[in-house]
Write a protein that holds these residues in place. Structure first.
Motif, PDB file in Angstrom:
ATOM      1  N   LEU A 457       9.224  14.811  -1.482  1.00 53.25           N
ATOM      2  CA  LEU A 457       8.510  13.708  -2.129  1.00 53.25           C
ATOM      3  C   LEU A 457       7.401  13.171  -1.223  1.00 53.25           C
ATOM      4  CD1 LEU A 457       8.339  11.942  -4.657  1.00 53.25           C
ATOM      5  CD2 LEU A 457       9.876  10.316  -3.539  1.00 53.25           C
ATOM      6  N   PHE A 458       6.202  13.125  -1.778  1.00 50.80           N
ATOM      7  CA  PHE A 458       5.018  12.659  -1.073  1.00 50.80           C
ATOM      8  C   PHE A 458       4.321  11.620  -1.954  1.00 50.80           C
ATOM      9  CE2 PHE A 458       6.157  16.906   0.026  1.00 50.80           C
ATOM     10  CZ  PHE A 458       6.000  16.997   1.396  1.00 50.80           C
ATOM     11  N   ALA A 459       3.469  10.815  -1.354  1.00 50.74           N
ATOM     12  CA  ALA A 459       2.752   9.804  -2.144  1.00 50.74           C
ATOM     13  C   ALA A 459       1.420   9.498  -1.487  1.00 50.74           C
ATOM     14  CB  ALA A 459       3.577   8.530  -2.290  1.00 50.74           C
ATOM     15  N   ALA A 460       0.483   9.033  -2.301  1.00 54.03           N
ATOM     16  CA  ALA A 460      -0.847   8.680  -1.802  1.00 54.03           C
ATOM     17  C   ALA A 460      -1.486   7.685  -2.761  1.00 54.03           C
ATOM     18  CB  ALA A 460      -1.725   9.938  -1.686  1.00 54.03           C
ATOM     19  N   GLY A 461      -2.462   6.951  -2.219  1.00 54.31           N
ATOM     20  CA  GLY A 461      -3.238   6.065  -3.072  1.00 54.31           C
ATOM     21  C   GLY A 461      -2.784   4.632  -3.078  1.00 54.31           C
ATOM     22  N   GLU A 462      -3.254   3.918  -4.087  1.00 54.16           N
ATOM     23  CA  GLU A 462      -2.994   2.488  -4.198  1.00 54.16           C
ATOM     24  C   GLU A 462      -1.514   2.155  -4.142  1.00 54.16           C
ATOM     25  OE1 GLU A 462      -2.917  -0.933  -7.625  1.00 54.16           O
ATOM     26  OE2 GLU A 462      -4.157   0.833  -7.963  1.00 54.16           O
ATOM     27  N   GLY A 463      -0.690   2.954  -4.781  1.00 56.55           N
ATOM     28  CA  GLY A 463       0.736   2.661  -4.888  1.00 56.55           C
ATOM     29  C   GLY A 463       1.545   3.076  -3.695  1.00 56.55           C
ATOM     30  N   THR A 464       0.977   2.960  -2.495  1.00 57.07           N
ATOM     31  CA  THR A 464       1.724   3.204  -1.267  1.00 57.07           C
ATOM     32  C   THR A 464       1.588   1.997  -0.366  1.00 57.07           C
ATOM     33  OG1 THR A 464      -0.162   4.294  -0.198  1.00 57.07           O
ATOM     34  CG2 THR A 464       1.412   5.704  -1.362  1.00 57.07           C
ATOM     35  N   GLY A 465       2.581   1.767   0.476  1.00 53.70           N
ATOM     36  CA  GLY A 465       2.557   0.616   1.364  1.00 53.70           C
ATOM     37  C   GLY A 465       2.410   1.018   2.819  1.00 53.70           C
ATOM     38  N   GLY A 466       2.047   0.033   3.642  1.00 54.65           N
ATOM     39  CA  GLY A 466       1.992   0.241   5.076  1.00 54.65           C
ATOM     40  C   GLY A 466       0.607   0.298   5.659  1.00 54.65           C
ATOM     41  N   PHE A 467      -0.369   0.751   4.884  1.00 53.07           N
ATOM     42  CA  PHE A 467      -1.708   0.915   5.447  1.00 53.07           C
ATOM     43  C   PHE A 467      -2.493  -0.392   5.486  1.00 53.07           C
ATOM     44  CE2 PHE A 467      -6.276   1.565   4.797  1.00 53.07           C
ATOM     45  CZ  PHE A 467      -6.583   2.179   5.999  1.00 53.07           C
ATOM     46  N   HIS A 468      -2.537  -1.112   4.380  1.00 54.86           N
ATOM     47  CA  HIS A 468      -3.371  -2.319   4.322  1.00 54.86           C
ATOM     48  C   HIS A 468      -2.723  -3.505   5.013  1.00 54.86           C
ATOM     49  CE1 HIS A 468      -6.294  -0.463   1.722  1.00 54.86           C
ATOM     50  NE2 HIS A 468      -5.377  -0.179   0.821  1.00 54.86           N
ATOM     51  N   GLY A 469      -1.425  -3.696   4.816  1.00 53.84           N
ATOM     52  CA  GLY A 469      -0.772  -4.863   5.382  1.00 53.84           C
ATOM     53  C   GLY A 469      -1.105  -6.124   4.613  1.00 53.84           C
ATOM     54  N   ALA A 470      -1.453  -7.187   5.350  1.00 57.64           N
ATOM     55  CA  ALA A 470      -1.624  -8.499   4.731  1.00 57.64           C
ATOM     56  C   ALA A 470      -2.961  -8.696   4.040  1.00 57.64           C
ATOM     57  CB  ALA A 470      -1.436  -9.592   5.779  1.00 57.64           C
ATOM     58  N   ALA A 471      -3.955  -7.877   4.349  1.00 56.19           N
ATOM     59  CA  ALA A 471      -5.279  -8.049   3.744  1.00 56.19           C
ATOM     60  C   ALA A 471      -5.955  -6.697   3.621  1.00 56.19           C
ATOM     61  CB  ALA A 471      -6.133  -9.022   4.548  1.00 56.19           C
ATOM     62  N   TYR A 472      -7.105  -6.700   2.960  1.00 56.53           N
ATOM     63  CA  TYR A 472      -7.747  -5.448   2.560  1.00 56.53           C
ATOM     64  C   TYR A 472      -9.202  -5.419   2.983  1.00 56.53           C
ATOM     65  CZ  TYR A 472     -10.313  -2.591  -0.869  1.00 56.53           C
ATOM     66  OH  TYR A 472     -11.172  -1.707  -1.471  1.00 56.53           O
ATOM     67  N   MET A 473      -9.605  -4.356   3.652  1.00 56.45           N
ATOM     68  CA  MET A 473     -11.008  -4.168   3.996  1.00 56.45           C
ATOM     69  C   MET A 473     -11.709  -3.418   2.873  1.00 56.45           C
ATOM     70  SD  MET A 473     -12.784  -2.097   7.191  1.00 56.45           S
ATOM     71  CE  MET A 473     -12.173  -3.207   8.456  1.00 56.45           C
ATOM     72  N   SER A 474     -12.890  -3.859   2.511  1.00 57.92           N
ATOM     73  CA  SER A 474     -13.653  -3.212   1.444  1.00 57.92           C
ATOM     74  C   SER A 474     -13.752  -1.704   1.695  1.00 57.92           C
ATOM     75  CB  SER A 474     -15.061  -3.798   1.367  1.00 57.92           C
ATOM     76  OG  SER A 474     -15.032  -5.169   1.076  1.00 57.92           O
ATOM     77  N   GLY A 475     -13.616  -0.938   0.632  1.00 65.86           N
ATOM     78  CA  GLY A 475     -13.809   0.498   0.721  1.00 65.86           C
ATOM     79  C   GLY A 475     -12.632   1.292   1.225  1.00 65.86           C
ATOM     80  N   THR A 476     -11.559   0.622   1.625  1.00 63.86           N
ATOM     81  CA  THR A 476     -10.418   1.370   2.149  1.00 63.86           C
ATOM     82  C   THR A 476      -9.403   1.741   1.078  1.00 63.86           C
ATOM     83  OG1 THR A 476      -9.333  -0.706   2.807  1.00 63.86           O
ATOM     84  CG2 THR A 476     -10.596   0.466   4.489  1.00 63.86           C
ATOM     85  N   SER A 477      -9.578   1.249  -0.135  1.00 63.23           N
ATOM     86  CA  SER A 477      -8.673   1.659  -1.208  1.00 63.23           C
ATOM     87  C   SER A 477      -9.019   3.070  -1.684  1.00 63.23           C
ATOM     88  CB  SER A 477      -8.729   0.686  -2.383  1.00 63.23           C
ATOM     89  OG  SER A 477      -7.859   1.093  -3.412  1.00 63.23           O
ATOM     90  N   VAL A 478     -10.281   3.276  -2.058  1.00 60.40           N
ATOM     91  CA  VAL A 478     -10.720   4.625  -2.421  1.00 60.40           C
ATOM     92  C   VAL A 478     -10.570   5.549  -1.218  1.00 60.40           C
ATOM     93  CG1 VAL A 478     -12.715   6.035  -3.063  1.00 60.40           C
ATOM     94  CG2 VAL A 478     -12.264   3.907  -4.274  1.00 60.40           C
ATOM     95  N   GLY A 479     -10.925   5.041  -0.033  1.00 66.79           N
ATOM     96  CA  GLY A 479     -10.797   5.846   1.169  1.00 66.79           C
ATOM     97  C   GLY A 479      -9.373   6.295   1.411  1.00 66.79           C
ATOM     98  N   LYS A 480      -8.435   5.351   1.327  1.00 67.24           N
ATOM     99  CA  LYS A 480      -7.021   5.679   1.527  1.00 67.24           C
ATOM    100  C   LYS A 480      -6.552   6.699   0.505  1.00 67.24           C
ATOM    101  CE  LYS A 480      -3.694   2.913   0.000  1.00 67.24           C
ATOM    102  NZ  LYS A 480      -2.642   1.865  -0.147  1.00 67.24           N
ATOM    103  N   ALA A 481      -7.003   6.542  -0.731  1.00 69.56           N
ATOM    104  CA  ALA A 481      -6.572   7.445  -1.799  1.00 69.56           C
ATOM    105  C   ALA A 481      -7.015   8.881  -1.527  1.00 69.56           C
ATOM    106  CB  ALA A 481      -7.114   6.961  -3.150  1.00 69.56           C
ATOM    107  N   VAL A 482      -8.290   9.050  -1.213  1.00 75.09           N
ATOM    108  CA  VAL A 482      -8.807  10.402  -0.987  1.00 75.09           C
ATOM    109  C   VAL A 482      -8.215  11.009   0.287  1.00 75.09           C
ATOM    110  CG1 VAL A 482     -10.873  11.784  -0.570  1.00 75.09           C
ATOM    111  CG2 VAL A 482     -10.939   9.921  -2.244  1.00 75.09           C
ATOM    112  N   ILE A 483      -8.184  10.237   1.352  1.00 76.63           N
ATOM    113  CA  ILE A 483      -7.693  10.751   2.634  1.00 76.63           C
ATOM    114  C   ILE A 483      -6.231  11.166   2.548  1.00 76.63           C
ATOM    115  CG2 ILE A 483      -7.122  10.073   5.004  1.00 76.63           C
ATOM    116  CD1 ILE A 483      -9.750   8.391   4.935  1.00 76.63           C
ATOM    117  N   PHE A 484      -5.382  10.266   2.040  1.00 75.84           N
ATOM    118  CA  PHE A 484      -3.954  10.602   2.004  1.00 75.84           C
ATOM    119  C   PHE A 484      -3.612  11.530   0.842  1.00 75.84           C
ATOM    120  CE2 PHE A 484      -3.886   7.039   4.933  1.00 75.84           C
ATOM    121  CZ  PHE A 484      -2.998   7.506   5.897  1.00 75.84           C
TER     122      PHE A 484
END
Length: 497
Positions: A457-484
């Motif tokens: 089982l693997f996961a990627a994108g918006e529905g994963t936890g641990g990367f953003h934490g308490a706040a979100y930097m612009s552009g890291t949602s699409v970035g996280k999705a493609v990268i992971f």
């Protein structure tokens, strides 16, 4: 692409009927129990799935599409399941920013950036985010950018955004990016099933994820995964039950996320013991006009934000997730962005701050005096004029009442608001994404509450936890999705069939 693989071990007719009967019965259950895994006995170690591939991907946003593209590139057979009749998920409705450092576009613009600075700012933003995931992102973003660009994904000049001191948000046209990824996957034989909602993860007797059950109309179908399943089903911005459970304050916000984002993927992983991270940090994004439901982040160009009483209530350089949380405590959840002609000119150069759509809809107001502007937006004229005057004094003296000293995350210097005409528009908080869910590691493996990987089982994108934490930097949602998404595909490729 294999769609009707014969099971390694023959399954008798009774076992097959039993498998489908259980799948159909479970698919009608409610709440979290509805997503409990379908566990197979030893005799059902490899049932006769309707279709089988090396990889089954759940979801067709940036994460799922990138995973399908990369897996297909690596020679894996791929099945992609999409709940809705169209592909794209939240990616199809987002602004398309992709945060990357060290690109040719940054260098051409004379922007000095580095993985070290990027990492430092991500950790400062997230506060409780996983350093391993952050390090993975900042070291992988440039190679992933080069990979995506080599496939034909188009990137625009970098712009600034929440949480970054230098411009590193590279704008993409999400429809174009998704098409590139999906066309590549299809050209290599990947099969996309639309209107097909994943409902169960199928595990064998050893606890390994070996497939998915899904509903298409009134029919339940089963999809085998020889090497693994990637959950890329988005978050739960439309999942009222999960919002109520984890972040009730966000229920009051506008909701514009993907229509299929009800937390299905998170629930399926949760039912297998996956740890859920960052669920208490779900916040809506400030900057959306309540009538047009479009965004403009002029505060990062120097606008102030005032409530319906004409009073400021926050440092406008704070991340728009934090501003979203604060604005919901104000009367009617409204914060007017107020600025002058100088700020307006700069805003029109930034695709994330442009106000063309607001103007066309009659939602951008302007006047030659602050008092006249106040009359147009319905706030007390004297209060607005005094608020802006106090802001100007604080900016000039370096002693702003709310501590503002930059445009965003330490970058840029705010200037007094004094050159007419003056502008204003109403903005509130909008829940586009939830940025939380099953814990993953640097290899995109889903991990349990005991920090053990769930096999297959693997996961990627918006529905994963641990990367953003308490706040979100612009552009890291699409970035996280493609990268992971890409990383998940490569991890699955390393698995034995």
């Amino acid at each position: 692409m294999t769609t009707t693989d014969t099971p390694t071990d023959p399954i008798d007719v009774a076992s097959r009927r039993h498998f489908f009967k259980r799948a159909a019965a479970l698919s009608g259950a409610a709440s979290l129990a509805a997503f409990a895994p379908l566990r197979l006995s030893a005799a059902e170690a490899w049932p006769a799935f309707d279709e089988t591939a090396d990889l089954v991907v759940i979801g067709t946003g940036a994460a799922g599409s990138a995973a399908a593209a990369r897996a297909s590139e690596l020679g894996l057979s791929v099945i992609v399941l999409e709940k809705l009749r169209t592909t794209g998920g939240s990616t199809a409705v987002c602004n398309g920013g992709f945060a990357i450092c060290g690109t040719d576009l940054q260098k051409a613009a004379g922007i000095d950036d580095s993985p070290e600075l990027f990492e430092k700012e991500l950790l400062a933003m997230g506060k409780v985010n996983d350093p391993e995931l952050v390090r993975t992102y900042v070291t992988a973003c440039l190679p992933v950018y080069e990979w995506a660009k080599s496939l034909g994904v188009e990137f625009g000049a970098p712009t600034t955004g929440a949480g970054m001191s230098v411009p590193r948000q590279h704008m993409t046209k999400t429809s174009q990016m998704l098409k590139v990824f999906q066309d590549l996957a299809r050209s290599k034989g990947a099969v996309f099933h639309l209107n097909t909602a994943a409902e169960r993860l199928v595990t064998n007797a050893a606890g390994r994820v070996v497939g998915v059950t899904a509903r298409s109309g009134k029919k339940t179908r089963t999809y085998g995964a020889k090497r693994g399943v990637v959950i890329a089903a988005g978050g739960w911005a439309r999942g009222e039950d999960l919002l109520r459970r984890f972040s009730p304050a966000a229920e009051k916000a506008l909701k514009l996320g993907g229509l299929g984002n009800t937390g299905d993927g998170s629930k399926m992983a949760w039912a297998l013991g996956a740890d859920l991270l960052d669920v208490s940090y779900t916040k809506a994004t400030y900057g959306f006009n309540p009538k047009t439901k479009t965004s403009a982040f002029v505060m990062y160009q120097g606008a102030v934000i005032v409530n319906k009483e004409g009073l400021r209530f926050a440092d406008e350089s704070r991340p728009y997730k934090e501003l979203g949380e604060i604005v919901m405590t104000q009367p009617d959840g409204i914060g007017y962005q107020v600025y002058d002609a100088a700020v307006h000119e700069e805003a029109q150069k930034d695709p994330l701050a442009k106000t063309d759509r607001l103007k066309a809809a009659g939602e951008l107001h302007s006047a030659d005096t602050l008092e006249a502007l106040a009359e147009k937006i319905g706030v007390p004229p004297k209060a607005l004029a005094e608020t802006v005057a106090a802001y100007n004094r604080g900016i000039v003296s370096g002693a702003d009442a709310f501590g503002r000293s930059s445009l965003s995350a330490g970058g840029g210097k705010p200037l007094p608001i004094e050159r007419p005409p003056f502008y204003a528009f109403a903005a509130t908080a909008c829940l586009l994404s939830t940025y939380c869910g099953p814990k993953i590691d640097a290899h995109a493996r889903v991990r349990t509450v005991f920090d053990e990987p769930i096999p297959g089982l693997f996961a990627a994108g918006e529905g994963t936890g641990g990367f953003h934490g308490a706040a979100y930097m612009s552009g890291t949602s699409v970035g996280k999705a493609v990268i992971f998404g890409k990383i998940a595909a490569e991890s699955v490729a390393a698995e034995k069939a």
